[in-house]
Design a protein around this motif. Structure first.
Motif, PDB file in Angstrom:
ATOM      1  N   ALA A 244       0.822  -1.214   0.000  1.00 26.11           N
ATOM      2  CA  ALA A 244       0.000   0.000   0.000  1.00 26.11           C
ATOM      3  C   ALA A 244       0.852   1.257   0.000  1.00 26.11           C
ATOM      4  CB  ALA A 244      -0.934  -0.005   1.208  1.00 26.11           C
ATOM      5  N   LYS A 245       2.056   1.163   0.608  1.00 26.94           N
ATOM      6  CA  LYS A 245       2.947   2.323   0.635  1.00 26.94           C
ATOM      7  C   LYS A 245       3.534   2.628  -0.739  1.00 26.94           C
ATOM      8  CE  LYS A 245       3.395   3.992   4.890  1.00 26.94           C
ATOM      9  NZ  LYS A 245       3.298   5.437   5.206  1.00 26.94           N
ATOM     10  N   TYR A 249      -3.463   4.443  -4.998  1.00 24.00           N
ATOM     11  CA  TYR A 249      -4.713   4.050  -4.337  1.00 24.00           C
ATOM     12  C   TYR A 249      -5.624   3.285  -5.289  1.00 24.00           C
ATOM     13  CZ  TYR A 249      -9.176   4.490  -1.932  1.00 24.00           C
ATOM     14  OH  TYR A 249     -10.380   4.225  -1.328  1.00 24.00           O
ATOM     15  N   THR A 250      -5.666   3.708  -6.558  1.00 19.82           N
ATOM     16  CA  THR A 250      -6.553   3.036  -7.512  1.00 19.82           C
ATOM     17  C   THR A 250      -6.112   1.594  -7.761  1.00 19.82           C
ATOM     18  OG1 THR A 250      -5.247   4.052  -9.287  1.00 19.82           O
ATOM     19  CG2 THR A 250      -7.335   5.100  -8.724  1.00 19.82           C
ATOM     20  N   THR A 251      -4.812   1.357  -7.776  1.00 20.22           N
ATOM     21  CA  THR A 251      -4.308  -0.006  -7.991  1.00 20.22           C
ATOM     22  C   THR A 251      -4.706  -0.910  -6.828  1.00 20.22           C
ATOM     23  OG1 THR A 251      -2.415   0.897  -9.201  1.00 20.22           O
ATOM     24  CG2 THR A 251      -2.271  -1.397  -8.484  1.00 20.22           C
ATOM     25  N   ILE A 252      -4.512  -0.421  -5.611  1.00 23.84           N
ATOM     26  CA  ILE A 252      -4.929  -1.176  -4.430  1.00 23.84           C
ATOM     27  C   ILE A 252      -6.439  -1.393  -4.455  1.00 23.84           C
ATOM     28  CG2 ILE A 252      -5.293  -0.956  -1.937  1.00 23.84           C
ATOM     29  CD1 ILE A 252      -2.590  -1.989  -2.467  1.00 23.84           C
ATOM     30  N   GLY A 253      -7.171  -0.384  -4.905  1.00 18.01           N
ATOM     31  CA  GLY A 253      -8.622  -0.487  -4.972  1.00 18.01           C
ATOM     32  C   GLY A 253      -9.082  -1.601  -5.901  1.00 18.01           C
ATOM     33  N   THR A 294     -15.859   0.792  -9.519  1.00 15.09           N
ATOM     34  CA  THR A 294     -14.497   0.706 -10.060  1.00 15.09           C
ATOM     35  C   THR A 294     -14.336   1.619 -11.263  1.00 15.09           C
ATOM     36  OG1 THR A 294     -14.319  -1.578  -9.293  1.00 15.09           O
ATOM     37  CG2 THR A 294     -12.746  -0.861 -10.971  1.00 15.09           C
ATOM     38  N   TRP A 295     -15.334   1.622 -12.147  1.00 13.57           N
ATOM     39  CA  TRP A 295     -15.282   2.519 -13.314  1.00 13.57           C
ATOM     40  C   TRP A 295     -15.202   3.972 -12.856  1.00 13.57           C
ATOM     41  CZ3 TRP A 295     -18.689   6.444 -14.572  1.00 13.57           C
ATOM     42  CH2 TRP A 295     -18.444   7.066 -15.808  1.00 13.57           C
ATOM     43  N   SER A 296     -15.999   4.317 -11.847  1.00 14.22           N
ATOM     44  CA  SER A 296     -15.992   5.690 -11.331  1.00 14.22           C
ATOM     45  C   SER A 296     -14.630   6.032 -10.741  1.00 14.22           C
ATOM     46  CB  SER A 296     -17.077   5.840 -10.256  1.00 14.22           C
ATOM     47  OG  SER A 296     -16.992   7.096  -9.617  1.00 14.22           O
ATOM     48  N   MET A 297     -14.036   5.087 -10.011  1.00 16.12           N
ATOM     49  CA  MET A 297     -12.731   5.314  -9.398  1.00 16.12           C
ATOM     50  C   MET A 297     -11.655   5.521 -10.460  1.00 16.12           C
ATOM     51  SD  MET A 297     -10.819   2.884  -6.595  1.00 16.12           S
ATOM     52  CE  MET A 297     -10.862   1.475  -7.727  1.00 16.12           C
ATOM     53  N   ARG A 302      -8.158   9.118 -13.683  1.00 11.28           N
ATOM     54  CA  ARG A 302      -7.701   9.583 -14.998  1.00 11.28           C
ATOM     55  C   ARG A 302      -7.863  11.095 -15.108  1.00 11.28           C
ATOM     56  NH1 ARG A 302     -10.143  10.364 -20.022  1.00 11.28           N
ATOM     57  NH2 ARG A 302      -8.748  10.053 -21.818  1.00 11.28           N
ATOM     58  N   LYS A 303      -8.993  11.625 -14.620  1.00 11.16           N
ATOM     59  CA  LYS A 303      -9.216  13.074 -14.647  1.00 11.16           C
ATOM     60  C   LYS A 303      -8.174  13.791 -13.794  1.00 11.16           C
ATOM     61  CE  LYS A 303     -13.299  14.749 -14.125  1.00 11.16           C
ATOM     62  NZ  LYS A 303     -14.676  14.979 -13.595  1.00 11.16           N
TER      63      LYS A 303
END
Length: 312
Positions: A244-245, A249-253, A294-297, A302-303
């Motif tokens: 996690a470090k 965050y998105t990858t962990i998600g 997930t799509w929203s995340m 990306r934005k």
């Protein structure tokens, strides 16, 4: 902390690749943890949890010594506010562990998988309620679909799917309060198991006096299983903390769905738990909710990257 994590293990790799290996290893170990818990299903869940805690202490202690982080722990042990917060998070993770151990041993692995599928959406709700974070429309749809799944299971079974909800909310609140604890993940884990070791040792001592201890009065096989409870608990948590470090965050998600998926498939195809058409519909609603979430995340990430690139 970051330097210690990044420099010693897996030299020559990029931080991203190291983080991915650490996190993947953690989720795979969590995914197969039910196989170990099935082997201790003949023991009381509280006894198993007590040994998980007690035998995690030396593992976490050795790691802290290796990373040279005992100084942070000494500060935490002499700071009343940090001790109070760590006691709260320790209680929450104990509820989570106890429920999980009991559920797996009692043939409710599918319910545990559902709980950890729901957990990311619970985190969204907690952020909205306690941090006044505004839910996006996709997030609101995802939460609504998850709520429909819970209602469907409640009507079908005649009661709330309490195992799933206890796991999702206990871990959700644990993560929520854990973020407010100003200490690194490895030191925080050591602090929590140190606090929990006091009641755990008391419970183990009580079972010894009652003659029901599987560690003292059990077979060599039982003793070995309980000793293994420490590595089974501490190793994936430490690997996850390292990962996690180093990861976004998105990858962990995205990776957090690995463990419940393994548990779900194991429950049906290995443990042979019944899976009704109503449960299938409920899981379909949850999977749809997670796909939207997930799509929203990913869309938001990306934005944010594009905005960062455009900023002078």
């Amino acid at each position: 902390m970051n330097a210690a994590i990044g420099a010693a293990p897996l030299p020559g790799m990029s931080d991203g690749r190291k983080g991915f290996i650490f996190a993947l290893s953690a989720y795979l170990l969590w995914g197969i943890l039910p196989f170990y818990l099935k082997t201790v299903a003949h023991m009381p869940a509280l006894e198993v949890v007590a040994h998980r805690i007690v035998w995690s202490v030396p593992i976490a202690g050795i790691l802290l010594w290796w990373l040279g982080l005992f100084g942070d722990l000494k500060i935490a042990l002499t700071t009343p506010r940090m001790l109070a917060m760590a006691t709260l998070t320790a209680c929450l993770i104990t509820i989570n562990w106890g429920t999980y151990v009991w559920a797996i041993g009692s043939g409710h692995a599918i319910d545990t998988a559902l709980g950890y599928y729901i957990n990311p959406l619970v985190n969204v709700v907690l952020g909205a309620v306690f941090l006044s974070e505004r839910l996006s429309k996709p997030q609101m749809v995802a939460v609504a679909l998850a709520a429909c799944a819970v209602i469907l299971l409640t009507v079908y079974s005649g009661g709330l799917p309490w195992i799933s909800l206890v796991l999702a909310f206990s871990f959700g609140f644990y993560g929520f309060f854990r973020k407010t604890l100003p200490i690194g993940p490895t030191q925080g884990f050591m602090l929590e198991v140190l606090i929990l070791s006091i009641p755990s040792l008391a419970l183990i001592g009580w079972t010894v006096m009652q003659g029901t201890s599987h560690f003292v009065h059990g077979s060599a096989h039982d003793i070995g299983l309980l000793l293994f409870a420490g590595p089974a608990t501490a190793v994936p948590l430490i690997l996850y903390a390292f990962g996690a470090k180093l990861l976004r965050y998105t990858t962990i998600g995205l990776m957090q769905y690995i463990a419940p998926t393994i548990v779900f498939l194991s429950a049906i195809f290995v443990f042979g738990e019944p899976f009704s058409h109503i449960q299938f519909i409920a899981f379909a609603l949850i999977w749809s909710a997670l796909a939207i979430y997930t799509w929203s995340m990913l869309h938001d990430a990306r934005k944010a990257r594009i905005a960062a690139q455009l900023t002078p």
